[in-house]
Design an enzyme around this catalytic site. Structure first.
Site, short mmCIF file in Angstrom:
data_model
loop_
_atom_site.label_atom_id
_atom_site.label_comp_id
_atom_site.label_asym_id
_atom_site.label_seq_id
_atom_site.Cartn_x
_atom_site.Cartn_y
_atom_site.Cartn_z
N SER A 16 13.99 84.28 31.48
CA SER A 16 13.96 85.58 31.65
C SER A 16 13.05 85.99 30.49
O SER A 16 12.62 87.15 30.46
CB SER A 16 15.37 86.21 31.74
OG SER A 16 15.99 86.24 30.55
N ASN A 110 11.22 81.22 17.88
CA ASN A 110 12.37 81.06 18.51
C ASN A 110 13.02 82.48 18.71
O ASN A 110 12.91 83.21 17.56
CB ASN A 110 13.19 79.97 18.13
CG ASN A 110 14.37 79.72 19.20
OD1 ASN A 110 14.21 79.51 20.16
ND2 ASN A 110 15.50 79.46 18.41
N HIS A 112 17.02 83.33 19.22
CA HIS A 112 18.53 83.03 19.08
C HIS A 112 19.34 84.00 19.43
O HIS A 112 19.48 85.12 19.02
CB HIS A 112 18.79 82.25 17.72
CG HIS A 112 19.95 81.69 17.59
ND1 HIS A 112 20.21 80.31 17.90
CD2 HIS A 112 21.27 82.30 17.09
CE1 HIS A 112 21.58 79.99 17.76
NE2 HIS A 112 22.23 81.13 17.49
#
Ligand code: GRF
Length: 223
Positions: A16, A110, A112
């Site tokens: 997504s 990234n 998280h």
């Protein structure tokens, strides 16, 4: 990197966040080219999302390699063969080693699902509820060899409600992931964001802490 960067997205699941990035790109909000989507899982739904958007896909199955380092060498070689400048991790469930990170130093992001440094690792929503925190969220950070510990860039902050389930909280956090990740990738792809000796730098200023945004905030990128 010179000119518009070539961007790869690495994922293991639904994708997504990849979709949010592709949508932002299609809307003209992200410079560069989504040149490659790589998964370690052949059945990751994110690969279908990439194919639907015309982005080349590749599966590199980590189980075919004796250790993380050999897997990372294969991954880095594939990224370099595709001329990738920036690597965006979006639900990629493998821990990267210096074998890859040294070749893409300061060029790997990234997202998280917690307000780092709280709740590194897995099951963040369950742990946030168990801890009784009033705020939770997501963090975009530069990737360094220490898991979930690289310099933070931006956080999407959401309230935690007393009746929340992990699923409800996850949904609230993901809605913010889909806002903050395109913005952070835009900063990196446009050269406004870099990893310096002191941490993340945005517009040449060291970020003492990640930028914090809330659901009601307007970002300079439509959701
Ligand atoms: C997100 O919650 C992200 O924070 C974490 O993995 C999940 C990926 O979700 N790193 P999706 O595959 O992008 O839907």
């Amino acid at each position: 990197m010179s000119g518009a960067p070539r961007i790869a997205v690495l994922l293991s699941g639904s994708g997504s966040n990849l979709q949010a990035l592709l949508d932002a790109h299609a809307a003209g909000h992200l410079p560069g080219t989504f040149a490659q989507v790589v998964s370690n899982c052949a059945d990751a739904y994110g690969l279908e999302r990439a194919a639907a958007a015309g982005v080349p896909t590749q599966t590199i199955d980590h189980r075919l390699y004796p250790d993380r380092e050999h897997f990372d060498a294969a991954l880095a070689a594939a990224l370099e063969a595709a001329g990738i400048d920036l690597v965006v991790l979006a639900g990629f469930m493998r821990v990267l080693t210096p074998v890859l990170l040294e070749r893409f130093a300061g060029r790997v992001l990234n997202i998280h699902p917690s307000l780092l440094p709280d709740f590194r690792g897995l099951h963040t929503h369950e742990r946030a509820l168990a801890a009784g925190v009033q705020e939770h969220g997501c963090t975009v950070h530069f990737v360094t060899p220490e898991l979930d510990a690289g310099p933070g860039i931006i956080q999407g902050v959401v309230p935690v409600h007393s009746e929340d389930t992990p699923e409800a909280l996850a949904q609230r956090v993901q809605a913010q992931e889909h806002r903050v990740y395109p913005l952070a990738v835009r900063w990196l792809a446009s050269g406004r964001l870099r990893l310096g000796d002191q941490g993340a730098e945005l517009d040449s200023r060291v970020l003492e802490a990640p930028v914090r945004v809330h659901p009601e905030d307007t970002l300079d990128l439509p959701a």
